[in-house]
Design a protein around this motif. Structure first.
Motif, PDB file in Angstrom:
ATOM      1  N   GLU A   1       1.131  -1.593   0.037  1.00 26.95           N
ATOM      2  CA  GLU A   1      -0.282  -0.175  -0.164  1.00 26.95           C
ATOM      3  C   GLU A   1       0.492   1.084  -0.113  1.00 26.95           C
ATOM      4  O   GLU A   1       2.289   1.347   0.943  1.00 26.95           O
ATOM      5  CB  GLU A   1      -0.475   0.404   0.821  1.00 26.95           C
ATOM      6  CG  GLU A   1      -2.420   1.373   1.480  1.00 26.95           C
ATOM      7  CD  GLU A   1      -2.908   0.770   2.266  1.00 26.95           C
ATOM      8  OE1 GLU A   1      -3.300  -0.400   2.702  1.00 26.95           O
ATOM      9  OE2 GLU A   1      -3.414   1.815   2.587  1.00 26.95           O
ATOM     10  N   PRO A   2       0.368   2.182  -0.484  1.00 27.13           N
ATOM     11  CA  PRO A   2       1.213   3.715  -0.786  1.00 27.13           C
ATOM     12  C   PRO A   2       1.331   4.103   0.380  1.00 27.13           C
ATOM     13  O   PRO A   2       0.713   4.124   1.144  1.00 27.13           O
ATOM     14  CB  PRO A   2       0.802   4.239  -2.134  1.00 27.13           C
ATOM     15  CG  PRO A   2      -0.221   3.499  -2.593  1.00 27.13           C
ATOM     16  CD  PRO A   2      -0.664   2.397  -1.810  1.00 27.13           C
ATOM     17  N   GLU A   3       2.404   4.882   0.615  1.00 24.94           N
ATOM     18  CA  GLU A   3       2.447   5.679   2.138  1.00 24.94           C
ATOM     19  C   GLU A   3       3.483   6.719   1.194  1.00 24.94           C
ATOM     20  O   GLU A   3       4.061   6.773   1.010  1.00 24.94           O
ATOM     21  CB  GLU A   3       2.779   4.870   3.023  1.00 24.94           C
ATOM     22  CG  GLU A   3       4.363   4.027   2.763  1.00 24.94           C
ATOM     23  CD  GLU A   3       4.868   2.839   4.098  1.00 24.94           C
ATOM     24  OE1 GLU A   3       4.210   3.069   4.726  1.00 24.94           O
ATOM     25  OE2 GLU A   3       6.209   2.878   4.003  1.00 24.94           O
ATOM     26  N   ILE A  26       2.268  10.934  -1.751  1.00 21.93           N
ATOM     27  CA  ILE A  26       1.718   8.871  -2.423  1.00 21.93           C
ATOM     28  C   ILE A  26       1.432   9.939  -4.105  1.00 21.93           C
ATOM     29  O   ILE A  26       1.839  11.344  -3.265  1.00 21.93           O
ATOM     30  CB  ILE A  26       0.252   8.680  -1.328  1.00 21.93           C
ATOM     31  CG1 ILE A  26       1.374   8.201  -0.501  1.00 21.93           C
ATOM     32  CG2 ILE A  26      -0.154   7.874  -2.866  1.00 21.93           C
ATOM     33  CD1 ILE A  26      -0.474   7.958  -0.030  1.00 21.93           C
ATOM     34  N   HIS A  29      -1.304  11.738  -5.533  1.00 19.92           N
ATOM     35  CA  HIS A  29      -1.731  13.390  -4.822  1.00 19.92           C
ATOM     36  C   HIS A  29      -1.367  14.047  -5.050  1.00 19.92           C
ATOM     37  O   HIS A  29      -0.097  14.256  -5.992  1.00 19.92           O
ATOM     38  CB  HIS A  29      -1.371  12.711  -3.443  1.00 19.92           C
ATOM     39  CG  HIS A  29      -1.910  11.558  -2.543  1.00 19.92           C
ATOM     40  ND1 HIS A  29      -2.326  11.237  -1.353  1.00 19.92           N
ATOM     41  CD2 HIS A  29      -3.192  10.789  -2.853  1.00 19.92           C
ATOM     42  CE1 HIS A  29      -2.598  10.037  -1.461  1.00 19.92           C
ATOM     43  NE2 HIS A  29      -3.770   9.645  -2.005  1.00 19.92           N
ATOM     44  N   TYR A 101      -3.010  11.622   4.617  1.00 16.81           N
ATOM     45  CA  TYR A 101      -2.513  10.631   4.020  1.00 16.81           C
ATOM     46  C   TYR A 101      -1.023  10.431   5.221  1.00 16.81           C
ATOM     47  O   TYR A 101      -0.361  11.504   4.975  1.00 16.81           O
ATOM     48  CB  TYR A 101      -2.289   9.503   3.372  1.00 16.81           C
ATOM     49  CG  TYR A 101      -3.436   8.922   2.848  1.00 16.81           C
ATOM     50  CD1 TYR A 101      -4.357   9.570   2.148  1.00 16.81           C
ATOM     51  CD2 TYR A 101      -4.290   7.456   3.955  1.00 16.81           C
ATOM     52  CE1 TYR A 101      -5.639   8.886   2.028  1.00 16.81           C
ATOM     53  CE2 TYR A 101      -5.385   7.136   3.461  1.00 16.81           C
ATOM     54  CZ  TYR A 101      -5.162   7.947   3.120  1.00 16.81           C
ATOM     55  OH  TYR A 101      -7.197   7.484   2.590  1.00 16.81           O
TER      56      TYR A 101
END
Lengths: 111, 113
Positions: A1-3, A26, A29, A101
Motif C-alpha cells: 500500500e502506498p505511503e 503518495i 496525490h 495520509y
C-alpha cells in the motif's frame, strides 16, 4: 500500500541553523501539507500546497519557513533560522480527496 | 475560529466492550468530519470520514455518528481489543480552507485484557 515517507526521522540542530525536512508524498496525490506537533500538544496545520504553490498557510508559517516541490516526487519544508520553540514533530501529509495520509514524522530538536 | 473539544481524560475499558469517544465543535458545521488514530511518536492514521448529510458511517468495528444540531460526533469501537489502544483525533476542515485540517487534542484510549 502506498505511503508517505519522511526523512530524516530525527534531526538535531543548533539554534540559528537552517534545516530541510524531506517528504515523498503518495504518487498520485495532488495536495500536500505540513503539520507540526509540539510534545503533548495538538497537531497544528502549517501550510498546504497545490499546483506548485502555497494554497494556505497558518500564522505559525512565517518568513522563516518555506516549502518547495523541487521535482515530481519530493516535497520539502525549510526552516531558515531555527529557534528553540521550533522543536516538534513535523508531519508531511498528502491527499487526493478529503482524507489526508500522514508520514511517520521528523522529530526536530533545536538546542 | 473553530474549536474542537475532545475528552482530555484517558478512557479505560475492558477488552470486548464498546468504546465511545466524543468530539464537540463550537462554530459552523463543517462539510465533513474525520477521525484519525495516532500512536505515540507516529503520524495520524486516517480512519473514517463522515459528511454533514450522513448521520452514521461504519467500517468494520468502527462507527461514527454526526449530529450537526448538537455539533457533535461520536466515535465507537465495538468489541474493543488491546491493539485498539491509542489516541484518537477528531479533525474538521477549516471553512473554505483548502483541506486545512483543525485537530482536536485527542482522547487516549486504553483497552485492558
Amino acid at each position: 500500500e502506498p505511503e508517505v515517507t519522511q526523512t530524516p526521522s530525527h534531526q538535531v540542530t543548533q539554534m540559528g541553523q537552517e534545516v530541510i525536512l524531506r517528504c515523498v508524498p503518495i504518487s498520485n496525490h495532488l495536495y500536500f501539507y505540513w503539520y507540526r506537533q509540539i510534545l503533548g500538544q495538538k497537531v497544528e496545520f502549517l501550510v498546504s500546497f497545490y499546483n506548485n504553490e502555497i494554497s494556505e498557510k497558518s500564522e505559525i508559517f512565517d518568513d522563516q519557513f518555506s516549502v518547495e516541490r523541487p521535482d515530481g516526487s519530493n516535497f520539502t519544508l525549510k526552516i531558515r533560522s531555527t529557534k528553540l520553540e521550533d522543536s516538534a514533530m513535523y508531519f508531511c501529509a498528502s491527499s487526493s480527496l478529503e482524507e489526508q495520509y500522514f508520514g511517520p514524522g521528523t522529530r526536530l530538536t533545536v538546542t | 475560529s473553530q474549536k474542537i473539544e475532545q475528552n482530555s481524560e484517558a478512557l479505560n475499558i475492558q477488552e470486548g466492550k464498546t468504546a465511545t469517544l466524543t468530539c464537540n465543535y463550537t462554530n459552523y458545521s463543517p462539510a465533513y468530519l474525520q477521525w484519525y488514530r495516532q500512536d505515540p511518536g507516529r503520524g495520524p492514521v486516517f480512519l473514517l470520514l463522515i459528511r454533514e448529510n450522513e448521520k452514521e458511517k461504519r467500517k468494520e468495528r468502527l462507527k461514527v455518528t454526526f449530529d450537526t444540531t448538537l455539533k457533535q460526533s461520536l466515535f465507537h469501537i465495538t468489541a474493543s481489543q488491546p491493539a485498539d489502544s491509542a489516541t484518537y483525533l477528531c479533525a474538521l476542515e477549516e471553512s473554505g480552507g483548502y483541506n486545512k485540517l483543525i485537530f482536536g487534542a485527542g482522547t487516549r484510549l486504553a483497552v485492558h485484557p
